[in-house]
Design an enzyme around this catalytic site. Sequence first.
Site, PDB file in Angstrom:
ATOM      1  N   ARG A  35      73.023  36.581  55.963  1.00 17.75           N
ATOM      2  CA  ARG A  35      74.426  36.247  55.685  1.00 17.75           C
ATOM      3  C   ARG A  35      75.260  37.489  55.365  1.00 17.75           C
ATOM      4  O   ARG A  35      76.452  37.533  55.669  1.00 17.75           O
ATOM      5  CB  ARG A  35      74.510  35.241  54.532  1.00 17.75           C
ATOM      6  N   LYS A 197      66.736  10.895  61.245  1.00 19.26           N
ATOM      7  CA  LYS A 197      67.344   9.555  61.246  1.00 19.26           C
ATOM      8  C   LYS A 197      68.573   9.429  62.131  1.00 19.26           C
ATOM      9  O   LYS A 197      69.378  10.342  62.218  1.00 19.26           O
ATOM     10  CB  LYS A 197      67.756   9.200  59.816  1.00 19.26           C
ATOM     11  N   GLY A 353      71.357  22.851  60.268  1.00 19.64           N
ATOM     12  CA  GLY A 353      70.108  22.604  59.543  1.00 19.64           C
ATOM     13  C   GLY A 353      68.816  23.016  60.210  1.00 19.64           C
ATOM     14  O   GLY A 353      68.597  24.171  60.551  1.00 19.64           O
ATOM     15  N   GLY A 376      76.242  22.304  57.001  1.00 18.59           N
ATOM     16  CA  GLY A 376      77.186  21.194  56.811  1.00 18.59           C
ATOM     17  C   GLY A 376      78.463  21.391  57.602  1.00 18.59           C
ATOM     18  O   GLY A 376      79.006  20.441  58.180  1.00 18.59           O
TER      19      GLY A 376
HETATM   20  P1  AMP Z   1      67.391  16.248  60.192  1.00 24.00           P
HETATM   21  O1  AMP Z   1      67.685  16.925  58.882  1.00 24.00           O
HETATM   22  O2  AMP Z   1      67.933  14.857  60.293  1.00 24.00           O
HETATM   23  O3  AMP Z   1      67.753  17.109  61.372  1.00 24.00           O
HETATM   24  O4  AMP Z   1      65.821  16.020  60.220  1.00 24.00           O
HETATM   25  C1  AMP Z   1      64.904  17.059  60.280  1.00 24.00           C
HETATM   26  C2  AMP Z   1      63.562  16.533  59.914  1.00 24.00           C
HETATM   27  O5  AMP Z   1      63.180  15.540  60.825  1.00 24.00           O
HETATM   28  C3  AMP Z   1      62.485  17.583  59.934  1.00 24.00           C
HETATM   29  O6  AMP Z   1      62.049  17.807  58.632  1.00 24.00           O
HETATM   30  C4  AMP Z   1      61.387  16.944  60.783  1.00 24.00           C
HETATM   31  O7  AMP Z   1      60.095  17.086  60.236  1.00 24.00           O
HETATM   32  C5  AMP Z   1      61.774  15.491  60.815  1.00 24.00           C
HETATM   33  N1  AMP Z   1      61.225  14.793  61.988  1.00 24.00           N
HETATM   34  C6  AMP Z   1      61.313  15.168  63.267  1.00 24.00           C
HETATM   35  N2  AMP Z   1      60.621  14.321  64.060  1.00 24.00           N
HETATM   36  C7  AMP Z   1      60.073  13.383  63.257  1.00 24.00           C
HETATM   37  C8  AMP Z   1      59.234  12.259  63.483  1.00 24.00           C
HETATM   38  N3  AMP Z   1      58.821  11.928  64.709  1.00 24.00           N
HETATM   39  N4  AMP Z   1      58.864  11.523  62.413  1.00 24.00           N
HETATM   40  C9  AMP Z   1      59.274  11.870  61.180  1.00 24.00           C
HETATM   41  N5  AMP Z   1      60.063  12.919  60.904  1.00 24.00           N
HETATM   42  C10 AMP Z   1      60.463  13.675  61.932  1.00 24.00           C
END
Ligand code: AMP
Length: 395
Positions: A35, A197, A353, A376
Amino acid sequence: MKTLNDFNFKNKKALIRVDFNVPLNDDFKVMDNTRIQSAKATIIKILEDGGSCILMSHLGRPKGEEDKYSLKHIVDAVEDVLGVEVAFASNSIGEEATNAANKLQPGQILLLENLRFHEEEVAGDKLFAEQLASLGDVYVNDAFGTAHRAHASTTVIAQFFPEKKCFGYLLEQEIKSIDKVMKTGEKPVCAVLGGAKVSSKITIIDNILDKIDHLIIGGGMTFTFIKAQGGAIGNSLVEDDKLKLALEILEKAKTKNVQVHLPVDAIIADAFSNDAHTNTCEVNNIPNGWMGLDIGPNTEALFSKVILESKTILWNGPLGVFEMPNFAKGTIALGYAIAEATKNGAFSLVGGGDSVAAVKQFGFEDQVSYVSTGGGAMLESLEGKTLPGIAAILD
Ligand code: AMP
């Protein structure tokens, strides 16, 4: 859009909002100076013009004045990166800061203490912003990481510099990269959305469907879509309250002529652990007791083909549980494909992220067109929101 190159800083004091929210170890040493590096071009341009720099930033989320969050700990690291001596004021406003700012000569740098030691910073207090504003002649915002916050130093302060405010090089580059995907992207435009999610990505999907030709879906959110279509997903991650929404997204994509690419196979495991037993199966035929933790080899090939045919690529979110080596393969394969497409002339933006962490961890950082510095802020940009820190400069 006013940028740094619209100003000559000779004999001017530039008050620069930087994002020096860097990780420190237990001995208060900077663990990653990315940064600080990111702000270097802006600072050097101002010094080379014959101006001086007053740097202001937050560090962590202190409750009042907490020594462990003092920016004094990073003075050496800033000097190392810039190759210039850096003076430090132990308060961002008040007599000490004012005296230090007054004394500042062309070519010199002053770093102010953590802005968040004053609760007025996060509250967006106008008086606090005015006190900060009194220190400099020109306001430069170069902190993309906090551009989505309407804080005193990121947004409110800009009103005190009606004609003398601009973006720094970093923020300018972030804005241009997002525009390259969302507004001026060469077709076909492909967005890859992974991560855990659907619920956290829904506003992004909604906003980008008007702007893209292909949508690749991976990661944990795959299984909400697969279950919604009647597939068997075993014990995979799922949001049962979002099944209807998943079908609506697919329907909406169809009406907007966006091709949605879902995984066709998965690496499955009998526990959420790197040491679990694994197998490969069709994504809609996962046995009970097993969960999909990565995309399978056929999906890797399918996704890579779409990526290689795209001219503009946005990547947000890993395709599997990349933190566990046994389930990182799909995310790495995607990184290779994006690197290859970029080499062939595509523009690729990685933002928000965990995909940024993955790109860095697997060494693709220099093989994509741009890696965003703001988590963010990038997500909110992709959601189509106008970031207050950016709007305040454009006003
Ligand atoms: P996000 O912050 O929503 O981008 O989510 C990132 C997280 O999603 C990471 O920590 C991954 O380990 C998790 N992730 C990716 N694929 C899967 C999966 N098939 N099942 C559970 N968690 C997952």
